[in-house]
Design an enzyme around this catalytic site. Sequence first.
Site, mmCIF file in Angstrom:
data_model
loop_
_atom_site.group_PDB
_atom_site.id
_atom_site.type_symbol
_atom_site.label_atom_id
_atom_site.label_comp_id
_atom_site.label_asym_id
_atom_site.label_seq_id
_atom_site.Cartn_x
_atom_site.Cartn_y
_atom_site.Cartn_z
ATOM 1 N N HIS A 102 3.294 14.360 1.580
ATOM 2 C CA HIS A 102 2.769 15.705 1.339
ATOM 3 C C HIS A 102 3.930 16.646 1.647
ATOM 4 O O HIS A 102 4.777 16.323 2.487
ATOM 5 C CB HIS A 102 1.615 16.020 2.302
ATOM 6 C CG HIS A 102 0.374 15.225 2.053
ATOM 7 N ND1 HIS A 102 -0.571 15.576 1.116
ATOM 8 C CD2 HIS A 102 -0.071 14.080 2.622
ATOM 9 C CE1 HIS A 102 -1.557 14.693 1.124
ATOM 10 N NE2 HIS A 102 -1.272 13.761 2.021
ATOM 11 N N LEU A 112 -4.794 9.251 7.961
ATOM 12 C CA LEU A 112 -6.099 8.611 8.017
ATOM 13 C C LEU A 112 -6.007 7.160 7.575
ATOM 14 O O LEU A 112 -5.319 6.897 6.586
ATOM 15 C CB LEU A 112 -7.090 9.361 7.117
ATOM 16 C CG LEU A 112 -7.518 10.738 7.637
ATOM 17 C CD1 LEU A 112 -8.266 11.504 6.571
ATOM 18 C CD2 LEU A 112 -8.353 10.606 8.911
ATOM 19 N N HIS A 158 1.641 5.357 -1.710
ATOM 20 C CA HIS A 158 1.312 6.536 -2.518
ATOM 21 C C HIS A 158 2.596 7.116 -3.094
ATOM 22 O O HIS A 158 3.497 7.493 -2.337
ATOM 23 C CB HIS A 158 0.628 7.606 -1.657
ATOM 24 C CG HIS A 158 -0.664 7.145 -1.051
ATOM 25 N ND1 HIS A 158 -1.874 7.372 -1.648
ATOM 26 C CD2 HIS A 158 -0.917 6.428 0.072
ATOM 27 C CE1 HIS A 158 -2.838 6.838 -0.902
ATOM 28 N NE2 HIS A 158 -2.278 6.257 0.143
ATOM 29 N N LEU A 159 2.670 7.174 -4.409
ATOM 30 C CA LEU A 159 3.862 7.753 -5.049
ATOM 31 C C LEU A 159 3.600 9.128 -5.652
ATOM 32 O O LEU A 159 4.534 9.832 -6.014
ATOM 33 C CB LEU A 159 4.391 6.818 -6.142
ATOM 34 C CG LEU A 159 5.098 5.544 -5.680
ATOM 35 C CD1 LEU A 159 5.488 4.686 -6.889
ATOM 36 C CD2 LEU A 159 6.332 5.838 -4.846
ATOM 37 N N ARG A 160 2.302 9.488 -5.803
ATOM 38 C CA ARG A 160 1.933 10.774 -6.435
ATOM 39 C C ARG A 160 2.418 10.837 -7.883
ATOM 40 O O ARG A 160 2.619 9.817 -8.519
ATOM 41 C CB ARG A 160 2.473 11.976 -5.643
ATOM 42 C CG ARG A 160 2.334 11.878 -4.121
ATOM 43 C CD ARG A 160 0.927 11.819 -3.652
ATOM 44 N NE ARG A 160 0.859 11.985 -2.193
ATOM 45 C CZ ARG A 160 -0.148 11.575 -1.461
ATOM 46 N NH1 ARG A 160 -1.167 10.932 -2.004
ATOM 47 N NH2 ARG A 160 -0.168 11.785 -0.168
ATOM 48 N N HIS A 175 0.872 -1.193 0.000
ATOM 49 C CA HIS A 175 0.000 0.000 0.000
ATOM 50 C C HIS A 175 0.900 1.232 0.000
ATOM 51 O O HIS A 175 1.490 1.577 1.026
ATOM 52 C CB HIS A 175 -0.907 0.017 1.227
ATOM 53 C CG HIS A 175 -1.881 1.165 1.238
ATOM 54 N ND1 HIS A 175 -3.225 0.997 1.444
ATOM 55 C CD2 HIS A 175 -1.706 2.501 1.061
ATOM 56 C CE1 HIS A 175 -3.833 2.167 1.399
ATOM 57 N NE2 HIS A 175 -2.921 3.111 1.171
ATOM 58 N N ASN A 215 -5.027 7.444 -6.017
ATOM 59 C CA ASN A 215 -5.728 8.703 -5.689
ATOM 60 C C ASN A 215 -4.950 9.938 -6.141
ATOM 61 O O ASN A 215 -4.650 10.829 -5.362
ATOM 62 C CB ASN A 215 -6.070 8.786 -4.188
ATOM 63 C CG ASN A 215 -4.848 8.778 -3.290
ATOM 64 O OD1 ASN A 215 -3.798 8.260 -3.658
ATOM 65 N ND2 ASN A 215 -4.973 9.362 -2.118
ATOM 66 N N HIS A 262 -10.583 1.260 1.907
ATOM 67 C CA HIS A 262 -10.344 2.274 2.941
ATOM 68 C C HIS A 262 -11.552 2.210 3.860
ATOM 69 O O HIS A 262 -12.619 2.707 3.525
ATOM 70 C CB HIS A 262 -10.176 3.670 2.325
ATOM 71 C CG HIS A 262 -9.874 4.708 3.361
ATOM 72 N ND1 HIS A 262 -8.658 5.339 3.460
ATOM 73 C CD2 HIS A 262 -10.620 5.202 4.393
ATOM 74 C CE1 HIS A 262 -8.671 6.181 4.486
ATOM 75 N NE2 HIS A 262 -9.852 6.114 5.067
ATOM 76 N N HIS A 286 -4.713 -0.582 5.846
ATOM 77 C CA HIS A 286 -4.234 0.165 7.021
ATOM 78 C C HIS A 286 -5.180 0.093 8.210
ATOM 79 O O HIS A 286 -5.737 1.105 8.633
ATOM 80 C CB HIS A 286 -3.920 1.619 6.661
ATOM 81 C CG HIS A 286 -4.911 2.309 5.757
ATOM 82 N ND1 HIS A 286 -6.256 2.363 6.018
ATOM 83 C CD2 HIS A 286 -4.756 2.975 4.599
ATOM 84 C CE1 HIS A 286 -6.868 3.033 5.073
ATOM 85 N NE2 HIS A 286 -5.968 3.406 4.184
ATOM 86 N N ASP A 322 1.395 2.617 3.532
ATOM 87 C CA ASP A 322 0.574 3.819 3.347
ATOM 88 C C ASP A 322 1.454 5.059 3.414
ATOM 89 O O ASP A 322 1.009 6.126 3.844
ATOM 90 C CB ASP A 322 -0.568 3.907 4.368
ATOM 91 C CG ASP A 322 -1.655 4.885 3.927
ATOM 92 O OD1 ASP A 322 -1.693 5.236 2.735
ATOM 93 O OD2 ASP A 322 -2.446 5.305 4.780
ATOM 94 N N LYS A 333 -9.348 -0.092 -5.763
ATOM 95 C CA LYS A 333 -9.404 0.562 -4.452
ATOM 96 C C LYS A 333 -10.736 1.247 -4.218
ATOM 97 O O LYS A 333 -11.187 2.040 -5.048
ATOM 98 C CB LYS A 333 -8.263 1.597 -4.371
ATOM 99 C CG LYS A 333 -8.214 2.413 -3.082
ATOM 100 C CD LYS A 333 -7.703 1.609 -1.908
ATOM 101 C CE LYS A 333 -7.850 2.358 -0.587
ATOM 102 N NZ LYS A 333 -6.751 3.244 -0.274
ATOM 103 N N ALA A 376 -3.530 14.865 5.523
ATOM 104 C CA ALA A 376 -3.350 13.563 6.185
ATOM 105 C C ALA A 376 -2.341 12.740 5.406
ATOM 106 O O ALA A 376 -2.463 12.595 4.190
ATOM 107 C CB ALA A 376 -4.678 12.829 6.229
HETATM 108 O O1 DOR Z 1 -3.187 9.517 5.659
HETATM 109 C C1 DOR Z 1 -3.565 9.222 4.543
HETATM 110 N N1 DOR Z 1 -3.019 9.762 3.446
HETATM 111 N N2 DOR Z 1 -4.541 8.328 4.421
HETATM 112 C C2 DOR Z 1 -5.107 8.061 3.245
HETATM 113 O O2 DOR Z 1 -6.003 7.273 3.201
HETATM 114 C C3 DOR Z 1 -4.670 8.765 2.024
HETATM 115 C C4 DOR Z 1 -3.314 9.269 2.164
HETATM 116 C C5 DOR Z 1 -2.941 10.273 1.094
HETATM 117 O O3 DOR Z 1 -3.175 10.016 -0.078
HETATM 118 O O4 DOR Z 1 -2.369 11.305 1.441
HETATM 119 ZN ZN ZN Z 2 -3.311 5.103 1.480
#
Ligand code: DOR
Ligand code: ZN
Length: 349
Positions: A252, A220, A16-18, A14, A42, A137, A175, A248, A100, A264
């Site tokens: 940011h 989150l 996130h690479l953006r 799980h 996302n 989620h 998560h 996860d 997802k 988050a």
């Molecule tokens: O803390 C989080 N950040 N929880 C998520 O479900 C999404 C993630 C994000 O994409 O920043």
């Molecule tokens: Zn996530």
Amino acid sequence: MTTELTIHRPDDMHLHLRDGEMLKAVTPHTSADFGRAIIMPNLVPPVTTSEQARAYRDRIMATVPKDHAFETMMTLYLTEGTDASDVVAGAKEGLIKAVKLYPAGATTNSASGVRDVATVMPVLEKMAEIGLPLLVHGEVTTADIDIFDREKVFIETILDPLRQALPELRVVMEHITTKEGAQYAKEGNENLAATITTHHLIINRNHILVGGIKPHYYCLPVAKREEHRLALRAAATSGDARFFLGTDSAPHTTSTKENACGCAGIYSSLNTMSCLAHVFEEEGALDKLEAFASLNGAAFYGIAPNRGKTRLVKEESPVSYPETIAVGDETVTVFDPGFPLYWRVENLG
Ligand code: DOR
Ligand code: ZN
């Protein structure tokens, strides 16, 4: 006392690479330590079609250093307009490894998520048919439910009814943050699994709120009481095949976290393996780290463990990690576990 441990190269199930500058900055830190990762969809706008996932995979692979052995496991973002035949085609092609489900409004970039699970049942039925996992989620989003209860209520009111209606659907509770989540996963059949992040094994809600508000611990689902952290530790270190690592890691920029409305997400890819070795050692369960980080996830997704190996070596003095990494003109703050890390990670290829 164990001071050295060699395991199969881990996977991050799980992540996130953006995109863009952020993608360029963070990918190499994951591909250094992980063989594969389940890539969250996302983005803005979200990755909703196989074609978009293919293009995103190519953008990711362009940022992987040549000497890193890394593969993406792409996912699609489920919307109420998702075309089941596109999901099936993407899965058959070997591109799409999961779909997802974000309840609309639950978290970062979830506005296009699902409001009513009934509307996506035709897609879920197809996924059940072909064995494609649904990654959930698991938080309800209604204002009347306290943020610390949202996971528990989701399990009772959405997840359990869904699994009863469609028992063949393979589901990953992403998560998990509560003892109820861990318990529910444990009671499930072979179609159910749960990922656990590194940070939820280390922080509880006091870390976020005591002695001043700490935005870098905000994510989150939000970290819960200590009893929940301990239940997650017990699950992760149990060796039970239903539990595996999904960091996860969600970068940011520092300025969007240190903000009146902070985002988050905790960025942990850089030091996750060192943190996990510390946690598993504390729990007297170093022998279970390989199951959690390298074997259980692969088994759930029906793939062999990575061929490469990773050696973890406990040093006499702390290993140092940068507090931040640069992203263009900005920085991303790296997860601070709050204790020194002694485990050094060596990638043996
Ligand atoms: O803390 C989080 N950040 N929880 C998520 O479900 C999404 C993630 C994000 O994409 O920043
Ligand atoms: Zn996530």
